[in-house]
Design a protein around this motif. Structure first.
Motif, PDB file in Angstrom:
ATOM      1  N   ASN A  38     -15.074  -0.298 -20.502  1.00  0.00           N
ATOM      2  CA  ASN A  38     -14.055   0.362 -21.304  1.00  0.00           C
ATOM      3  C   ASN A  38     -12.681  -0.197 -20.920  1.00  0.00           C
ATOM      4  OD1 ASN A  38     -11.882   2.562 -21.532  1.00  0.00           O
ATOM      5  ND2 ASN A  38     -13.503   3.326 -22.896  1.00  0.00           N
ATOM      6  N   PRO A  39     -11.931  -0.724 -21.897  1.00  0.00           N
ATOM      7  CA  PRO A  39     -10.638  -1.340 -21.574  1.00  0.00           C
ATOM      8  C   PRO A  39      -9.647  -0.382 -20.905  1.00  0.00           C
ATOM      9  CG  PRO A  39     -11.256  -1.800 -23.857  1.00  0.00           C
ATOM     10  CD  PRO A  39     -12.261  -0.840 -23.312  1.00  0.00           C
ATOM     11  N   GLU A  40      -9.644   0.879 -21.316  1.00  0.00           N
ATOM     12  CA  GLU A  40      -8.726   1.846 -20.700  1.00  0.00           C
ATOM     13  C   GLU A  40      -9.115   2.129 -19.249  1.00  0.00           C
ATOM     14  OE1 GLU A  40      -7.344   5.306 -23.175  1.00  0.00           O
ATOM     15  OE2 GLU A  40      -8.903   4.485 -24.512  1.00  0.00           O
ATOM     16  N   LEU A  41     -10.410   2.207 -18.986  1.00  0.00           N
ATOM     17  CA  LEU A  41     -10.878   2.439 -17.627  1.00  0.00           C
ATOM     18  C   LEU A  41     -10.551   1.231 -16.752  1.00  0.00           C
ATOM     19  CD1 LEU A  41     -12.328   4.253 -15.602  1.00  0.00           C
ATOM     20  CD2 LEU A  41     -14.506   3.271 -16.415  1.00  0.00           C
ATOM     21  N   LYS A  42     -10.825   0.047 -17.278  1.00  0.00           N
ATOM     22  CA  LYS A  42     -10.518  -1.186 -16.555  1.00  0.00           C
ATOM     23  C   LYS A  42      -9.032  -1.227 -16.197  1.00  0.00           C
ATOM     24  CE  LYS A  42     -12.761  -4.787 -18.054  1.00  0.00           C
ATOM     25  NZ  LYS A  42     -13.646  -5.423 -17.096  1.00  0.00           N
ATOM     26  N   ALA A  43      -8.167  -0.956 -17.183  1.00  0.00           N
ATOM     27  CA  ALA A  43      -6.719  -0.969 -16.958  1.00  0.00           C
ATOM     28  C   ALA A  43      -6.313   0.124 -15.973  1.00  0.00           C
ATOM     29  CB  ALA A  43      -5.984  -0.799 -18.285  1.00  0.00           C
ATOM     30  N   GLY A  44      -6.976   1.278 -16.059  1.00  0.00           N
ATOM     31  CA  GLY A  44      -6.671   2.374 -15.143  1.00  0.00           C
ATOM     32  C   GLY A  44      -6.966   2.014 -13.698  1.00  0.00           C
ATOM     33  N   PHE A  45      -8.082   1.341 -13.464  1.00  0.00           N
ATOM     34  CA  PHE A  45      -8.414   0.918 -12.099  1.00  0.00           C
ATOM     35  C   PHE A  45      -7.371  -0.074 -11.582  1.00  0.00           C
ATOM     36  CE2 PHE A  45     -13.172   1.867 -12.856  1.00  0.00           C
ATOM     37  CZ  PHE A  45     -13.077   3.104 -12.258  1.00  0.00           C
ATOM     38  N   LYS A  47      -4.244  -0.389 -12.615  1.00  0.00           N
ATOM     39  CA  LYS A  47      -2.983   0.331 -12.421  1.00  0.00           C
ATOM     40  C   LYS A  47      -3.021   1.109 -11.114  1.00  0.00           C
ATOM     41  CE  LYS A  47       0.145   3.731 -14.312  1.00  0.00           C
ATOM     42  NZ  LYS A  47       0.279   4.926 -15.078  1.00  0.00           N
ATOM     43  N   HIS A  48      -4.165   1.726 -10.832  1.00  0.00           N
ATOM     44  CA  HIS A  48      -4.265   2.492  -9.593  1.00  0.00           C
ATOM     45  C   HIS A  48      -4.222   1.573  -8.370  1.00  0.00           C
ATOM     46  CE1 HIS A  48      -4.608   6.124  -7.376  1.00  0.00           C
ATOM     47  NE2 HIS A  48      -5.725   5.748  -6.786  1.00  0.00           N
ATOM     48  N   ALA A  49      -4.681   0.341  -8.506  1.00  0.00           N
ATOM     49  CA  ALA A  49      -4.563  -0.617  -7.403  1.00  0.00           C
ATOM     50  C   ALA A  49      -3.084  -0.877  -7.101  1.00  0.00           C
ATOM     51  CB  ALA A  49      -5.291  -1.914  -7.732  1.00  0.00           C
ATOM     52  N   GLU A  50      -2.279  -1.049  -8.148  1.00  0.00           N
ATOM     53  CA  GLU A  50      -0.840  -1.242  -7.948  1.00  0.00           C
ATOM     54  C   GLU A  50      -0.222  -0.006  -7.305  1.00  0.00           C
ATOM     55  OE1 GLU A  50       0.862  -2.212 -11.744  1.00  0.00           O
ATOM     56  OE2 GLU A  50      -0.425  -3.973 -12.000  1.00  0.00           O
ATOM     57  N   GLN A  51      -0.628   1.158  -7.764  1.00  0.00           N
ATOM     58  CA  GLN A  51      -0.120   2.416  -7.219  1.00  0.00           C
ATOM     59  C   GLN A  51      -0.521   2.554  -5.746  1.00  0.00           C
ATOM     60  OE1 GLN A  51      -1.735   6.141  -8.920  1.00  0.00           O
ATOM     61  NE2 GLN A  51       0.366   6.489  -9.647  1.00  0.00           N
ATOM     62  N   THR A  52      -1.737   2.142  -5.431  1.00  0.00           N
ATOM     63  CA  THR A  52      -2.233   2.227  -4.058  1.00  0.00           C
ATOM     64  C   THR A  52      -1.395   1.353  -3.129  1.00  0.00           C
ATOM     65  OG1 THR A  52      -4.456   2.767  -4.836  1.00  0.00           O
ATOM     66  CG2 THR A  52      -4.286   1.903  -2.594  1.00  0.00           C
ATOM     67  N   GLN A  53      -0.977   0.199  -3.614  1.00  0.00           N
ATOM     68  CA  GLN A  53      -0.093  -0.652  -2.803  1.00  0.00           C
ATOM     69  C   GLN A  53       1.196   0.090  -2.454  1.00  0.00           C
ATOM     70  OE1 GLN A  53       0.138  -4.077  -5.441  1.00  0.00           O
ATOM     71  NE2 GLN A  53      -1.158  -5.265  -4.056  1.00  0.00           N
ATOM     72  N   GLN A  54       1.750   0.808  -3.418  1.00  0.00           N
ATOM     73  CA  GLN A  54       2.965   1.587  -3.168  1.00  0.00           C
ATOM     74  C   GLN A  54       2.694   2.740  -2.208  1.00  0.00           C
ATOM     75  OE1 GLN A  54       5.978   0.483  -4.129  1.00  0.00           O
ATOM     76  NE2 GLN A  54       4.730  -1.231  -4.822  1.00  0.00           N
ATOM     77  N   GLN A  55       1.528   3.338  -2.315  1.00  0.00           N
ATOM     78  CA  GLN A  55       1.170   4.441  -1.417  1.00  0.00           C
ATOM     79  C   GLN A  55       1.045   3.945   0.018  1.00  0.00           C
ATOM     80  OE1 GLN A  55      -2.327   5.804  -3.502  1.00  0.00           O
ATOM     81  NE2 GLN A  55      -1.119   7.034  -4.937  1.00  0.00           N
ATOM     82  N   ILE A  56       0.497   2.753   0.185  1.00  0.00           N
ATOM     83  CA  ILE A  56       0.400   2.154   1.524  1.00  0.00           C
ATOM     84  C   ILE A  56       1.796   1.897   2.080  1.00  0.00           C
ATOM     85  CG2 ILE A  56      -0.306   0.064   2.778  1.00  0.00           C
ATOM     86  CD1 ILE A  56      -2.813   0.031   0.907  1.00  0.00           C
ATOM     87  N   LYS A  57       2.696   1.403   1.235  1.00  0.00           N
ATOM     88  CA  LYS A  57       4.081   1.174   1.686  1.00  0.00           C
ATOM     89  C   LYS A  57       4.741   2.482   2.115  1.00  0.00           C
ATOM     90  CE  LYS A  57       4.926  -3.007  -0.959  1.00  0.00           C
ATOM     91  NZ  LYS A  57       5.622  -3.626  -2.093  1.00  0.00           N
ATOM     92  N   ARG A  58       4.475   3.559   1.384  1.00  0.00           N
ATOM     93  CA  ARG A  58       5.024   4.863   1.773  1.00  0.00           C
ATOM     94  C   ARG A  58       4.493   5.284   3.140  1.00  0.00           C
ATOM     95  NH1 ARG A  58       3.317   7.172  -3.397  1.00  0.00           N
ATOM     96  NH2 ARG A  58       4.775   6.247  -4.848  1.00  0.00           N
ATOM     97  N   LEU A  59       3.187   5.089   3.346  1.00  0.00           N
ATOM     98  CA  LEU A  59       2.618   5.421   4.651  1.00  0.00           C
ATOM     99  C   LEU A  59       3.247   4.561   5.740  1.00  0.00           C
ATOM    100  CD1 LEU A  59      -1.154   5.953   3.778  1.00  0.00           C
ATOM    101  CD2 LEU A  59       0.462   7.695   4.567  1.00  0.00           C
ATOM    102  N   ASP A  60       3.510   3.289   5.436  1.00  0.00           N
ATOM    103  CA  ASP A  60       4.178   2.416   6.410  1.00  0.00           C
ATOM    104  C   ASP A  60       5.525   2.995   6.845  1.00  0.00           C
ATOM    105  OD1 ASP A  60       2.229   0.386   6.681  1.00  0.00           O
ATOM    106  OD2 ASP A  60       3.025  -0.735   4.966  1.00  0.00           O
ATOM    107  N   THR A  61       6.266   3.570   5.895  1.00  0.00           N
ATOM    108  CA  THR A  61       7.572   4.149   6.247  1.00  0.00           C
ATOM    109  C   THR A  61       7.395   5.383   7.132  1.00  0.00           C
ATOM    110  OG1 THR A  61       7.769   5.530   4.256  1.00  0.00           O
ATOM    111  CG2 THR A  61       8.667   3.295   4.130  1.00  0.00           C
ATOM    112  N   VAL A  62       6.373   6.174   6.862  1.00  0.00           N
ATOM    113  CA  VAL A  62       6.106   7.349   7.696  1.00  0.00           C
ATOM    114  C   VAL A  62       5.742   6.901   9.109  1.00  0.00           C
ATOM    115  CG1 VAL A  62       4.548   9.321   8.050  1.00  0.00           C
ATOM    116  CG2 VAL A  62       5.465   8.847   5.766  1.00  0.00           C
ATOM    117  N   PHE A  63       4.869   5.902   9.211  1.00  0.00           N
ATOM    118  CA  PHE A  63       4.492   5.397  10.541  1.00  0.00           C
ATOM    119  C   PHE A  63       5.698   4.819  11.280  1.00  0.00           C
ATOM    120  CE2 PHE A  63       0.079   5.429   8.916  1.00  0.00           C
ATOM    121  CZ  PHE A  63      -0.520   6.090   9.971  1.00  0.00           C
ATOM    122  N   ALA A  64       6.547   4.071  10.585  1.00  0.00           N
ATOM    123  CA  ALA A  64       7.741   3.506  11.219  1.00  0.00           C
ATOM    124  C   ALA A  64       8.639   4.618  11.740  1.00  0.00           C
ATOM    125  CB  ALA A  64       8.490   2.612  10.224  1.00  0.00           C
TER     126      ALA A  64
END
Length: 164
Positions: A38-45, A47-64
């Motif tokens: 499904n193209p929407e599901l594929k795109a959603g996964f 998009k969530h990968a990009e979002q996950t990268q940002q979430q990791i960066k947020r965690l990096d700031t908390v750890f710092a």
């Protein structure tokens, strides 16, 4: 074995668990996207990968801010959830049926993350870490939004899978 002397130690340990979970998920999401038809599901996964990268960066700031390193812990729960996702990827099924199965696997991941972020946000609140609380709530809300999007996609995809 980890020794936890107080809530601060538990907070850091739980943050490390989430960091491990997010880094594992970041590797798995492109594989889930590739397996989705499904193209929407594929795109959603993706998009969530990009979002996950940002979430990791947020965690990096908390750890710092804590003066801690994020590594040194492996989230065994996420390992299991990703293993289930990989089983679904490898399963022979009609495209809509496989997509429905991928959504089920993804929602298990999202529910794990929602729970984890909700927990550490409460710890941050009790520990008086207001900036952490705000940062963690942003991610928790993103995970809830992703779960909602998956629910919406499931409505359509489950109907297609029923007719497969």
């Amino acid at each position: 074995m980890t020794t936890l002397k107080n809530l601060q130690d538990l907070y850091v340990e739980q943050l490390k668990d989430l960091y491990s979970a997010e880094t594992q998920l970041l590797q798995a999401l492109p594989q889930m996207a590739a397996a989705a038809s499904n193209p929407e599901l594929k795109a959603g996964f993706l998009k969530h990968a990009e979002q996950t990268q940002q979430q990791i960066k947020r965690l990096d700031t908390v750890f710092a801010d804590l003066g801690e390193q994020p590594g040194g812990h492996t989230c065994k729960a996420m390992q299991g959830l990703i293993a289930e996702g990989n089983e679904m990827i490898e399963t022979e099924a009609a495209p809509a049926v496989k997509d429905a199965g991928l959504i089920a696997c993804a929602q298990r991941v999202e529910h794990y993350e929602i729970s984890g972020y909700g927990t550490v946000a409460r710890y941050a609140q009790v520990l008086g870490k207001r900036q952490h609380l705000e940062t963690l709530r942003v991610t928790e809300n993103e995970e809830k939004q992703t779960d909602s999007i998956l629910n919406t996609l499931a409505d359509t995809i489950n109907e297609e899978a029923m007719r497969a």
